[in-house]
Write a protein that holds these residues in place. Structure first.
Motif: not given
Lengths: 435, 250
Positions: A177-194
């Motif tokens: 689940e977390t990998a999927g969320l990170v993948d999608n956020f990174i893909a749309i340019g939201r790279e700074r994840i907390a």
């Protein structure tokens, strides 16, 4: 008193008849063992007429919505099976105990279920901090071949040595689940994840998943904030919001339960942190949204528009899938109540939810396993029955199979957002959340 | 209750003696309890840190961090332990028990494994931190913070009980002293009354029955009463100087 319609009356009678075995168990005082209504229960957890499964879950407390909905979904299917004559002539009966989503009661309940209640297997537990502590109990009683089926947690401890041999999972893991969320956020340019997470094993499991997923992109968490397990919606999360605001994240992934995560979403938006707030499947999406709508009504959209929740089951609105349609039908037909002995009258069950759908699918697969265990099932041979499940169609568009190396049935992760005050599938991340 | 003036200084003496005993024993107790408890807490925490460090090796190397978190969550339930955190050899935080997050003071501090570190964490209080290496530092280190106020509370309780006991003894002692003083002062008061009666009455008058009783006493007060009686019968002062002993023996 309002008059019952014929339809409501029929539903009520059906539900009462079907749930009678659960009621018989649940009438005992909280946490107390109760007698099996019929037959003589031996050490095998099976009588001539019943198969008894032991459940320890959160029926009370801030996370009760998860335990109750998971139970309701399972009961709707088991009721249907029992109405059809049970499994090889035996009704499926649940022996219920409340742990309030706390580790120590979960351990105590498990010991009682194994030693005193002599159940056939453990089923439908809720939570990482609880299950993580229950696993050594199974190890302790390994000579009796007890297995834990389909806990409502995506954590790793029951998926990897040394405890993987004592549990079977249906749902995808938090790692997925977390990998999927990170993948999608990174893909749309939201790279700074907390991350905002529960300060316990569950939170750490999700935290580790996000950290590992970011590592794949050679990135690190930009910040983190925690809360104590058991926080209510009334809790103030401003300190957590301030901590995260300092690191200027593009998105926050929450690893928590619905009450605290709803409180965080509220305080985050109020505090000016208007960025996507992701939640894992465990959160209990409907309960989370209800907290916000109960307080803000139509204004809740101001908060819910930032929510993106990962799910491990498909949308319960997708009636094109056979099992979803069956779920909708059986939930309507039986409309299971929370267990009477644990019922707190201020809780209003949901007609349908991701959590009860998961409970329903758990029960459906458990029934299949019990069928495959044959007319004379034993704990020692139960594992073989599970391993016989190969490319089994559970009716949700994803095949299930198990083996000694694979003790998790499903891998698919779904993403949902709030539209018109309900969760719907998210298909275009870029259109919704691109920077 | 009236205290005889003669004994008022004695009463003050007793009061100050008790005060001295109370203060001195409290100071000694505070010092020894503080020393003992702090050292015991530190020792226990070091043992716990070592236990966690030993148990962590396998978890960090082979398993999921949720198991590590579950492990420290069990230990942080022990009374007196306020926080636990584990860092790896790259100084990354692998698990901790802080809410709402790891304090800045810890994030910015230099890692001093094996030493006892005192910390003041904003909004949390004062702590003593002990630590232990995991696999000789090749895997990381475990850090345990003990709440200093917990030790202080234990000291307060111990001293509080002691002061409570001393206070009870003090008040019982005071009341007992007053009773004993009054008991001792009673004959003297009678003697005083007798002396006053003698001074007022004529020499030939027969003394009152209460005054007669004091003359029969076989102690110093009785002797003095008889002397006073003798003095009152002697009209010539020269006779007094000549034979006072004879008067006492009359």
């Amino acid at each position: 008193m309002a008059k019952l319609t014929r339809r409501q009356l029929t539903q009520s009678v059906l539900a009462s008849a079907a749930i009678a075995p659960w009621r018989a168990f649940a009438d005992a005082p909280t946490g107390q063992a109760s007698t099996v209504p019929s037959g003589t229960l031996t050490d095998s957890g099976i009588t001539d007429s019943e198969i008894v499964l032991g459940v320890s879950t959160a029926f009370k407390g801030p996370s009760r919505g998860l335990g109750i909905e998971l139970y309701r979904g399972a009961v709707s299917y088991f009721s249907h099976v029992n109405d059809q004559g049970g499994v090889h002539g035996r009704r499926i009966v649940l022996k219920l105990r409340n742990d309030g989503y706390q580790p120590v009661p979960a351990v105590e309940n498990s010991v009682k279920l194994i030693v005193d209640d002599k159940v056939f297997a453990l089923f439908g537990y809720v939570g990482t901090p609880t299950v993580t502590r229950v696993l050594p109990v199974l190890k302790k009683f390994q000579d009796r071949d007890f297995l834990l089926f389909f806990p409502f947690t995506g954590a790793q401890p029951q998926r990897q040595p040394p405890y993987d041999e004592f549990a079977f999972n249906l749902r995808a893991s938090y790692k997925q689940e977390t990998a999927g969320l990170v993948d999608n956020f990174i893909a749309i340019g939201r790279e700074r994840i907390a991350v905002f997470y529960q300060a316990d094993a569950y939170g750490r499991s999700g935290w580790a998943g996000v950290r590992a997923a970011l590592k794949e992109y050679d990135k690190k968490l930009v910040g983190e904030a925690t809360y104590r397990r058991g926080e209510q919606y009334t809790a103030v999360m401003r300190a957590q919001v301030e901590r995260l605001k300092k690191v200027n994240p593009d998105a926050v992934i929450c690893i928590g339960a619905y009450a605290a995560c709803a409180a965080f979403a509220r305080d985050a938006v109020d505090g000016g942190l208007e960025i996507p707030i992701a939640n894992l499947s465990f959160v209990g999406s409907e309960n989370l949204l209800k907290k916000l709508t109960d307080e803000f009504g139509t204004e809740s959209e101001r908060y819910s528009r930032w929510l993106v929740n990962s799910q491990v089951v498909p949308s319960y609105e997708d009636l094109t899938m056979a099992s979803i349609s069956e779920y909708a039908d059986l939930m309507q037909r039986y409309d299971p109540s929370p267990p009477p002995e644990f019922e707190e009258h201020d809780y209003v069950p949901f007609a349908k939810s991701f959590t009860s759908l998961e409970g329903f699918l758990n029960a459906k697969l458990m029934t299949e396993i019990l069928k495959r265990a044959g007319p004379s099932p034993s704990r020692a041979l139960l594992e073989d029955a599970v391993f016989s499940i190969q490319n089994h169609d559970l009716g949700i568009g994803e095949m299930v199979h198990f083996s000694p190396e694979r003790r998790q049935g499903l891998d698919q992760v779904y993403y949902t957002i709030v539209e018109d005050n309900r969760f719907v599938g998210l298909t275009d991340w870029k259109a919704k959340f691109a920077v | 209750m009236k205290i005889t003036r003669l004994f008022q200084r004695t009463m003050f003496g007793i009061f100050f003696l008790f005060l001295l005993i109370g203060v001195s024993t409290s100071v000694v107790s505070i010092y020894s309890v503080d020393l003992h408890l702090t050292s015991e807490y530190e020792e226990n925490s070091r043992d716990i840190a070592k236990t966690i460090a030993d148990a962590s090796v396998d978890i960090i190397l082979n398993r999921d961090l949720s198991s590590l978190q579950s492990l420290i969550d069990q230990f942080v339930e022990i009374q007196g332990i306020s926080y636990i955190y584990i860092v790896n050899d790259s100084d990354e935080y692998l698990a901790h028990t802080f809410v709402p997050g790891i304090p800045e003071e810890i994030l910015e501090s230099e890692r001093r494994v094996g030493e006892t570190v005192t910390r003041n964490l904003a909004g949390m209080g004062d702590f003593v931190e002990v630590s232990s290496y995991i696999l000789a530092g090749h895997v990381g280190s475990v850090h345990i913070g003990m709440d200093v106020s917990h030790v202080a509370l234990a000291i307060q309780q111990a001293i509080g009980n002691q002061i409570y006991l001393i206070a009870i003894i003090f008040f019982v002692g005071i009341f007992a002293s007053i009773w004993f003083v009054n008991f001792a002062a009673k004959p003297i008061n009678s003697l005083l009354d007798y002396a006053v009666t003698l001074a007022k009455q004529e020499a030939e008058e027969e003394p009152e029955s209460s005054s007669k009783r004091i003359l029969t006493r076989n102690d110093e007060v009785g002797h003095l009463a008889r002397l006073f009686q003798y003095f009152s019968t002697v009209t010539d002062p020269d006779k007094l100087e000549d034979n006072p002993k004879a008067a006492e023996n009359e």
